[in-house]
Motif scaffolding. Sequence first.
Motif, PDB file in Angstrom:
ATOM      1  N   LYS A   1     -24.571  24.990  -4.925  1.00  0.00           N
ATOM      2  CA  LYS A   1     -23.357  24.934  -3.792  1.00  0.00           C
ATOM      3  C   LYS A   1     -22.697  26.826  -3.431  1.00  0.00           C
ATOM      4  O   LYS A   1     -23.450  27.275  -4.339  1.00  0.00           O
ATOM      5  CB  LYS A   1     -22.489  24.205  -3.406  1.00  0.00           C
ATOM      6  CG  LYS A   1     -23.476  22.392  -3.944  1.00  0.00           C
ATOM      7  CD  LYS A   1     -22.194  21.804  -3.142  1.00  0.00           C
ATOM      8  CE  LYS A   1     -23.129  19.717  -3.694  1.00  0.00           C
ATOM      9  NZ  LYS A   1     -21.619  19.229  -4.521  1.00  0.00           N
ATOM     10  N   SER A   2     -22.304  26.766  -2.514  1.00  0.00           N
ATOM     11  CA  SER A   2     -21.517  27.905  -2.422  1.00  0.00           C
ATOM     12  C   SER A   2     -19.947  27.220  -2.780  1.00  0.00           C
ATOM     13  O   SER A   2     -19.519  26.440  -1.735  1.00  0.00           O
ATOM     14  CB  SER A   2     -22.659  28.860  -1.573  1.00  0.00           C
ATOM     15  OG  SER A   2     -21.783  28.121  -0.498  1.00  0.00           O
TER      16      SER A   2
ATOM     17  N   ALA B   1     -12.473  25.898  -2.449  1.00  0.00           N
ATOM     18  CA  ALA B   1     -13.132  25.507  -1.533  1.00  0.00           C
ATOM     19  C   ALA B   1     -14.788  25.058  -1.722  1.00  0.00           C
ATOM     20  O   ALA B   1     -15.813  26.009  -1.948  1.00  0.00           O
ATOM     21  CB  ALA B   1     -12.703  26.112  -0.166  1.00  0.00           C
ATOM     22  N   LEU B   2     -15.620  24.954  -0.927  1.00  0.00           N
ATOM     23  CA  LEU B   2     -16.582  24.664  -0.517  1.00  0.00           C
ATOM     24  C   LEU B   2     -17.093  25.465   0.741  1.00  0.00           C
ATOM     25  O   LEU B   2     -16.701  26.034   1.706  1.00  0.00           O
ATOM     26  CB  LEU B   2     -17.110  23.171  -0.378  1.00  0.00           C
ATOM     27  CG  LEU B   2     -18.840  22.723  -0.118  1.00  0.00           C
ATOM     28  CD1 LEU B   2     -19.760  22.935  -1.090  1.00  0.00           C
ATOM     29  CD2 LEU B   2     -19.218  21.126   0.804  1.00  0.00           C
ATOM     30  N   SER B   3     -17.918  25.648   0.218  1.00  0.00           N
ATOM     31  CA  SER B   3     -18.579  27.421   1.221  1.00  0.00           C
ATOM     32  C   SER B   3     -18.087  28.686   0.750  1.00  0.00           C
ATOM     33  O   SER B   3     -16.614  28.673   0.201  1.00  0.00           O
ATOM     34  CB  SER B   3     -19.133  27.126   3.126  1.00  0.00           C
ATOM     35  OG  SER B   3     -19.978  27.952   3.061  1.00  0.00           O
ATOM     36  N   SER B   4     -19.127  29.821   1.247  1.00  0.00           N
ATOM     37  CA  SER B   4     -18.632  30.522   0.456  1.00  0.00           C
ATOM     38  C   SER B   4     -17.246  31.279   1.620  1.00  0.00           C
ATOM     39  O   SER B   4     -17.651  31.354   2.674  1.00  0.00           O
ATOM     40  CB  SER B   4     -18.917  31.590  -0.140  1.00  0.00           C
ATOM     41  OG  SER B   4     -19.742  32.010   0.445  1.00  0.00           O
ATOM     42  N   PHE B   5     -15.634  31.371   1.675  1.00  0.00           N
ATOM     43  CA  PHE B   5     -15.331  32.554   2.847  1.00  0.00           C
ATOM     44  C   PHE B   5     -14.818  34.116   1.856  1.00  0.00           C
ATOM     45  O   PHE B   5     -14.142  33.538   1.224  1.00  0.00           O
ATOM     46  CB  PHE B   5     -13.618  31.745   2.847  1.00  0.00           C
ATOM     47  CG  PHE B   5     -14.226  30.012   3.930  1.00  0.00           C
ATOM     48  CD1 PHE B   5     -14.999  29.992   4.810  1.00  0.00           C
ATOM     49  CD2 PHE B   5     -14.545  28.907   2.791  1.00  0.00           C
ATOM     50  CE1 PHE B   5     -15.192  29.025   5.396  1.00  0.00           C
ATOM     51  CE2 PHE B   5     -14.814  27.540   3.104  1.00  0.00           C
ATOM     52  CZ  PHE B   5     -14.911  27.894   4.620  1.00  0.00           C
ATOM     53  N   SER B   6     -14.996  34.498   3.147  1.00  0.00           N
ATOM     54  CA  SER B   6     -14.930  36.531   2.797  1.00  0.00           C
ATOM     55  C   SER B   6     -13.565  36.403   3.708  1.00  0.00           C
ATOM     56  O   SER B   6     -13.859  35.756   4.447  1.00  0.00           O
ATOM     57  CB  SER B   6     -16.019  37.105   2.387  1.00  0.00           C
ATOM     58  OG  SER B   6     -16.912  37.268   3.927  1.00  0.00           O
TER      59      SER B   6
ATOM     60  N   VAL C   1      -9.103  26.189   5.124  1.00  0.00           N
ATOM     61  CA  VAL C   1     -10.270  25.983   4.054  1.00  0.00           C
ATOM     62  C   VAL C   1      -9.158  24.830   4.350  1.00  0.00           C
ATOM     63  O   VAL C   1      -8.160  24.526   3.653  1.00  0.00           O
ATOM     64  CB  VAL C   1      -9.640  26.876   3.621  1.00  0.00           C
ATOM     65  CG1 VAL C   1     -11.232  26.938   2.037  1.00  0.00           C
ATOM     66  CG2 VAL C   1     -10.219  28.049   3.991  1.00  0.00           C
ATOM     67  N   GLN C   2     -10.892  23.826   3.875  1.00  0.00           N
ATOM     68  CA  GLN C   2     -10.035  22.949   2.957  1.00  0.00           C
ATOM     69  C   GLN C   2     -10.922  22.717   1.170  1.00  0.00           C
ATOM     70  O   GLN C   2     -11.574  22.841   1.422  1.00  0.00           O
ATOM     71  CB  GLN C   2     -11.209  21.600   3.609  1.00  0.00           C
ATOM     72  CG  GLN C   2     -10.660  19.984   2.409  1.00  0.00           C
ATOM     73  CD  GLN C   2     -11.829  19.234   3.351  1.00  0.00           C
ATOM     74  OE1 GLN C   2     -13.594  19.584   3.639  1.00  0.00           O
ATOM     75  NE2 GLN C   2     -12.090  18.458   3.117  1.00  0.00           N
ATOM     76  N   MET C   3      -9.729  22.806   0.642  1.00  0.00           N
ATOM     77  CA  MET C   3     -10.047  22.889  -0.581  1.00  0.00           C
ATOM     78  C   MET C   3     -10.962  21.307  -1.362  1.00  0.00           C
ATOM     79  O   MET C   3     -10.843  20.339  -0.697  1.00  0.00           O
ATOM     80  CB  MET C   3      -8.576  23.084  -1.832  1.00  0.00           C
ATOM     81  CG  MET C   3      -7.960  24.277  -0.972  1.00  0.00           C
ATOM     82  SD  MET C   3      -8.855  25.412  -1.536  1.00  0.00           S
ATOM     83  CE  MET C   3      -7.500  26.873  -0.999  1.00  0.00           C
TER      84      MET C   3
ATOM     85  N   ASN D   1     -23.141  32.147  -6.499  1.00  0.00           N
ATOM     86  CA  ASN D   1     -22.569  31.583  -5.539  1.00  0.00           C
ATOM     87  C   ASN D   1     -21.215  31.006  -4.948  1.00  0.00           C
ATOM     88  O   ASN D   1     -20.765  29.920  -4.787  1.00  0.00           O
ATOM     89  CB  ASN D   1     -23.262  29.894  -6.652  1.00  0.00           C
ATOM     90  CG  ASN D   1     -22.235  29.940  -7.812  1.00  0.00           C
ATOM     91  OD1 ASN D   1     -21.439  31.163  -7.942  1.00  0.00           O
ATOM     92  ND2 ASN D   1     -22.162  28.759  -8.146  1.00  0.00           N
TER      93      ASN D   1
ATOM     94  N   VAL E   1     -17.873  33.547  -3.718  1.00  0.00           N
ATOM     95  CA  VAL E   1     -17.057  34.259  -3.871  1.00  0.00           C
ATOM     96  C   VAL E   1     -15.516  34.056  -4.182  1.00  0.00           C
ATOM     97  O   VAL E   1     -14.972  33.024  -4.626  1.00  0.00           O
ATOM     98  CB  VAL E   1     -16.881  34.258  -2.113  1.00  0.00           C
ATOM     99  CG1 VAL E   1     -15.313  35.861  -1.932  1.00  0.00           C
ATOM    100  CG2 VAL E   1     -17.986  34.941  -1.571  1.00  0.00           C
TER     101      VAL E   1
END
Lengths: 1061, 483
Positions: B72-73, B107-112, B122-124, B152, B154
């Motif tokens: 996942k990322s 957290a799911l998905s990558s946030f830059s 952001v949901q941890m 996968n 950041v």
Amino acid sequence: MQRITKFIFKFSVCIISVLSSGVVFSQQENNTSATDEGQEKGVPVDGVIRDASTGEPLSGINVAVPNYSATITDDDGSFNINVPGLTSAILISGEEYQTKEYALRGESSHVIMLYEAGYPSFYDLINMPTGPRFQNKIPFATATLKADESQYGLSVNETVGTFVQGQAAGLFVTRRSGSPNVGADMLIRGYNSLYTTNQPLIVVDGMIYDDNDYGRGMIENYFISPMSNIDVKDIEEVTFIKDGSSIYGTKGGNGVMLITTTRPEDLSTKIDFMAFGGFNQEPNELPLLNAGDYRTYLSQLLISRGMSQEELGAQPFMNDSRAFSDYYRYHNNTNWQDQVFNEQSYNQNYYLKVSGGDNIGKYALSIGYLSNEGITRNTDLERYNTRFNADLQLNPKLRMLGNISFVYGEQNLRNQGLGSNSSPLGLALTKAPFLTTNIRDANGNLSPNLSDSDIFGVSNPEAIEQNGVGVNRNYRFFGNLNFEYEFSDALKLNSLLGLNYSKVRENFFIPNQGVANDTLSNGVVRNRSGSEIQRLFTLYNDTYLSYNKASRLHSLDLRVGVRTQSNEAESDYGLGFNAATDDFTNVGAGTNALRRVGGFLGSWNWINAYLGTNYGYLNKYFVSVNLALDGSSRFGSDAQDWAVGIGDNKFAFLPSVAGAWLISSESFMAESGVNLLKLRASYGFSGNDDVGNYTARKYYVSQNLLGMQGLARGNVGNSQLQWEVVRKANLGVDLSILNERLSASFDVYSNETENMLIMEPVNTSSGLEYVWSNSGSMKTEGYEGSLNARLINQELKFDLGFNASHYKNTVTGLPTEEILTEFGGATFITREGLAPNLYYGLHSNGVFASAQDAAASGLQKRMPNGELVPFGGGDMIFSDINNDNVIDDEDRAVIGDPNPDWVGMLNTKISYKGFTLDAIFNYSYGNDLYNGTRAVLEGMSGYENQSQAVLNRWRTNGQETSIPKATWGDPMGNASFSSRWIEDGSYIRLRTLILSYDLPVFSEAIRYAQVYATGNNLFTVSDYLGYDPEFSAGSSMFAKGVDVGLVPQYRTLQLGFRLGL
Amino acid sequence: MKILNKLRTVACLLGVCLAFYGCSDSLEEHTEVTDSRLQKSLAQRIAEEPELSEFNAALEESGYNEVLSASKSFTVWAPDNEAMAQVPSEILNDSEQLERFVANHIALSSFSTDMIKDTLSVQMLTDKYADFLPAPSIAGVNLSLADQFASNGVYHIIGRDLAPQYNVWEYIEANPEGYSQNTFIASLDYFDLFHVEQAGEEAGEGIDTLARNEMLRKYDLEDEQKNFTYFVMTDEGYKQEKDKLVPYSKRGSQDSTQMLAQYNVVKDLVFKGIYTQDNLPDTLTSIDGVKVPVDQESFIGEPLELSNGIVYIVDRVDVKLEDKLVPVKIEGENPWGFSHDRNDNLFYREKTDPSGEYFEDLVARNHGVAQFAIHYDASKLYSTTYRVYWRAVNDFEGSFWQGLRIGGRYEVQEDESLELVDVIATYPPMEVPPNNYDEVFVGEFNLERAGDIDMVSLVAENNSSDRWNPLSLDYLMFVPIIE
């Protein structure tokens, strides 16, 4: 213009009368000269004829001066013959040796070298529109391909179109795809027209062969190419006439391809049998993301769609718990390309030819069977073909030549192309790899049932392969009878009656199970079916009077005749939707309310009165004049340019003239060592009548408005609509030296198209979008050369051939400023002063490494709602051509040219004892391609699986990369049509490699036995980032170089044997 | 001119071996991952970062390094070694706590940072939310090194840990101060206060105890996406409030009476949304419509900020009885049943009265059944005397009469006939005059035991003539009397 036309017309009428009086004159002269000089008179000449490789003297070789004297060489190869004068030429021929016309050049003693039959030479007798002629006497630019042993070893994938690729300078052939029998796009010397056909006229055994697809096409991205059904092994000769094709009037504008099929040669009964078998190899797969990398990509992308992390986490493919009931459904790693391609598929081919006869009738009968499995699953081709050619002497004066062929083909096909939800290959490239072909239950057991379309709305390619239907069945009867009445040796009357009847039946079915639903304006489509029948019926007649006479000084061929062609084409199709179950696969089973039917009817006639004259003086100076007067049901009644009115109809008058000087036959060249040197020049007019059957007239089309059926105007009739005129000029030189070991040709040409058909935009208040008018003009200039050399000429023979062709198109006149066309995601521009159809898009210069860089550039993009949004980190850097800081359509520029700078071929032939190795490389250099497949596989805007290149995608500020960030829907247009997708399409390919071996034969009954090993497409060197750099998604020039994801070409290996009795 | 170079290579190698293996090196070159950072997963990248060795140890300890190797990322806000040194050792040494601790940094998905426009919530992986701000900061902690990418996802480096906060429910369960109010709420897990299981609403494993908890049924106190304001009374104040409600919460036993009284206290102490001390009004209204006074004077200490809310500890929340005991309204158009199946004769009406007020009601006409009855129910009543009012609109007929019966149930007799027993009150038919849109007093009844009345029946005249037996009801109103 009209005045000029009239003037030229009158002038040519004069020429005709002068020429015809010349006929009478030369006849008289011949009569007198024959009595004056007689057989015994003349000049004695002696010489020796030797084999060019071994130097051995050759006995039993015919030496002759046609209509004058003849002899045969002695055991020591020597001969003595009387000739009319030392300016004459002698004709030398012998079995298994080349035929050669040898100029005496003032000398009376000669040593003449002869090569084996089939050696490429300027002395070949080739078929021209006015009959067979020696090439050294032809003033036109021609190229000829003769039957050759290697032809029998060709891969079963070769069709006529692909077979001739690269074989002649000036010929631009693009093989369309890897579908069996799909054929090739053929151009002679580039493009002459924007909207009409650019394919050359095909004439098979004297009769025009229609290679058009008259259907709407039930199978996406498949083309019907009837010519592909001609068995290459039946072909004896292909001649390309690149200039001066005005004898075919308004059909010759794009040059002519004359195909002569195999004819009985001698009286002994011969049987040739061939059997081949082989396999096709899967192409190299495109490197796509695996399930893990795809999921990483998706989990990043979906957030940019506005999905919350919770929604993302709730997606079934994100749940890694084995207890989850759909765990096994979403946790696979499927290589969908493996599911679509056959790792290996098999082909076989059998061919039998029987020829023979007696002095009254000769015949050649060939039958063939071919089966070829496609490289994608459940596609194949089966073909049965038969051909019967006969030559019957009905009585001493009357002869009949018959050419009859019948072909039946049956093909299983599937849709092709990306973006389609029913194309197995397109789906294989884009379907999520974590899914799998069959249903898996909560325990991971694989069901025999196929998975349905997935949560992303993508079909299961396996379902289309297995349960879909795509069949093309076709047959064509193509035959003619040519009656020849001989008034005298010189004067003959021929009438060729030809018939072409062909039918193509195509049907398809796309099942519901496994395939995503489609939508129509009035319903949701679960399953789909379609059926189409195309029919083409052509009656053809060519009646001509020919006169051939040669004397000591003069030679004259003259042919005057009339060709007529009447055609009827029809296509009817039906589309059915939502049959009750997937077991009902025909159109009738669909829902009544959704069924659609339609079709096309076409009927057109053509008449062409022509005159072809070839005059030679002293076997050194040659002049040819061709004229045609063409009428067609397609032309408007008010056509003006180059038009001759006869009654109410307008006829196209198209003359051409060509001259050649055989310098090497001059006495002063005797010591030069030059075997042949010829200068050629031609100038003339040809036409293109592909202007549409009814475009010149007003017509109505049926239209449905809110359920009411009615008629509406279909076009703006243009009564001035006429043929396009191509003005062709050519200068060429042929050279042969070192005892013909090295020969070369070079031509430079210019084709100018006038009255070019244009879709001219009209005021919208007319209710129509455009009108057809002859308002454009274009110019094509180019040059081409070919070279043949025998590098080693002993028992080991090593031949090398090379050719290269170049053209440059320029649009010289347009009624509008520019024409923009779209095809397969690419935009093309056609503008005066530029080549037509250049790629027109944004210029990309990499990716913004950070938001700061993007902000510093100040570039913005206008959203559909008018809002200006600045580019950010990870977006593409597009050139702001108009410097307004907004990237939009105004910033488009020419970013590439799909036309090649050079195409050509390099071939080698090495023979030693019984072994022969033929290799053909062909190449294209300097053409750009739009990689539409890559644009999808690197577009990063949706659920489509992506190429491994996107692993390099931009992730965070400061990352230097060439791949932009992944964003749902691509709002910033990073994947829009730009130079990012334009690639160099240059390639060189080892297209054919044939190794053959002549088995020693110990029985009298067996003439020969040969074994072959053939490789096709063995390797391709290219920088192209797709399956294969050669493809054609459509024969229109506006489709050139667009990769829409067709089945790629593949490698074929086969073994075969050939037996002669 | 790569092709020219390639041609040279080909010229050298032109042999059978090459002939059989096509060269697609351009494609390989194009798809090759050149950036070494993209060749490694987050787990590998973090493991290689010396500054993050402590956090990496925690990742390995908790097993989250495997999560960060998955396909996942993810985004990781990794506390540096200095920050990790500040983390209490009980967290690091307890595997359960450590897991939660680590999960709250991922957290799911990558946030830059370039994705933050304003505030990115952001949901941890703990399901708790943190605000990612353009400063850039996460949950108020500044990033010391932002936007480090891996194959996968950041990661960002932060100088302070993001130990997970309680949410309101976790706070109640943990009950660090030991208040009996919290103890009571948590105990509801094991006490089926309103017999929901008997009513057949509950089934399945694992979820029963929480779903049975009446407080959680009313408020999703454990939902990280929602926000709550919660008042906790000290034991003294809590007891006073409970005692105040005991007379109105009478049940079969002392215990259940005490329970119900406590529930009646706490049910009005949770409010949706976060009211910080600055914007706290002097009265809050609970979802039951009870007015709750807020007396800042009685606050004890600072409020507790939780991951999904705020908690005030107070001496006492003194809700007036007249505010607490709110009248119960039963809508005529919401019956649960009828004495006979006469669907064709029921009219669910949407009308406006002469003053223009919109209302919906139910009328039964032409049913031809003597004593036709429409059944309603009333839930969670207090043990007190209720005054009954109705509004019955008759705009279709001359006066008719309809009766009302409170309570009762049918009991099967030995001869298999049904008999009505345990009726609380029966009011004789009352006139429903034409065009009276006013509320009419019907009578009073006294409820001995707090709880639900399953049957409140509107009964027609004992007459099968259609003229005399219509029924009409807009609503019934039960108004409790405070003694």
